[in-house]
Design an enzyme around this catalytic site. Sequence first.
Site, short mmCIF file in Angstrom:
data_model
loop_
_atom_site.label_atom_id
_atom_site.label_comp_id
_atom_site.label_asym_id
_atom_site.label_seq_id
_atom_site.Cartn_x
_atom_site.Cartn_y
_atom_site.Cartn_z
N GLN A 21 62.81 110.29 42.16
CA GLN A 21 64.18 109.89 41.84
C GLN A 21 64.98 111.11 41.37
OE1 GLN A 21 65.45 106.71 42.34
NE2 GLN A 21 67.38 107.71 41.86
N ASP B 242 62.42 109.46 51.79
CA ASP B 242 63.84 109.71 51.48
C ASP B 242 64.50 110.53 52.59
OD1 ASP B 242 65.19 108.61 49.35
OD2 ASP B 242 64.42 110.03 47.87
N LYS C 51 64.06 99.56 43.54
CA LYS C 51 63.15 99.98 44.61
C LYS C 51 61.81 99.25 44.48
CE LYS C 51 65.62 104.23 45.21
NZ LYS C 51 65.87 105.61 44.81
#
Length: 280
Positions: free
Chosen positions: A96, A119, A52
């Site tokens: 995460q 997200d 990322k």
Amino acid sequence: MALIIDGKKISQQIKDELKEKVAELKANGKTGALAVIQVGTDPASSVYVRNKKNACAYIGIGSLAYELPEETKEEELLQLIAELNTKEEVKGILVQLPLPKHICEDKIIQSISPKKDVDGFHPQSVGAMTIGQKGFVSCTPAGIIQLLKRSRIEITGKNCVVIGRSNIVGKPMALLMLRENATVTITHSKTKNLPEICKQADILIVAIGKPQFIGSAYVKEGAVVIDVGIHRDENNKLCGDVKFDEVEPIASAITPVPGGVGPMTIAMLMNNCVQSIEDK
Ligand code: NAD
């Protein structure tokens, strides 16, 4: 011979388009960074976090890494997110997953400002997607829509069967296919007659989380097969939820593992970050 849908190539195209857009936004004084938070040192999570950060560097946006120890308290993580929610330069916040057991994932997801929820997991983002309003869409399902569209696969009016009903893949996937005017069936671990239902699908999207579970008995001749699964087989080789060698000869198009859905997730995360910078 099926069309092998090249997720690596399509994700690269998307990242190149985003790189151009970021340069344009910069010229208009719009910049921003993605904050990536990792709690603990799970090796798979570390790889995802590194990828990322690399993607942010590639398209030209900033990234701020927060690597917190495994024993971080839930309140400490909530405090950090509260600070990032108000930090002007931070346009996206990503925690995460999975988190250590002592931290409630739902509570953490809900603490992220929906304006920075790149997200797309916040209930407000999910609600907005459900009723077709503006908001961040979760990255893997959004990536699959791009794979289909950029491969010129017609979705409108097609029978789509989604295997799996998780909050991050199955459910949002089904909603997005509905939004694209497919006729959608969601199947799951309690579904009866799974092969018969799957055989009705023009587009079969497999997110079952079981290595090489889906063989030719589940696939109609000429169907499009999208394999979301990622596993390592007994030889440590990457494989999906679909028996590729068995299904490919009867499918009209299929995603490989690796190089299918996987690379799209990060590309769509970058897309959400750029959208967030643009919206400010
Ligand atoms: P999950 O375990 O949360 O969900 C699996 C779903 O499959 C469940 O809803 C369950 O009801 C259903 N299921 C299980 N057994 C079944 C059966 N026998 N018949 C029918 N349905 C059954 O998994 P997930 O998070 O949705 O992920 C699915 C797969 O996709 C995993 O392999 C995961 O690693 C992978 N994944 C890949 C990406 C990517 O970027 N490529 C992103 C997320 C997840």
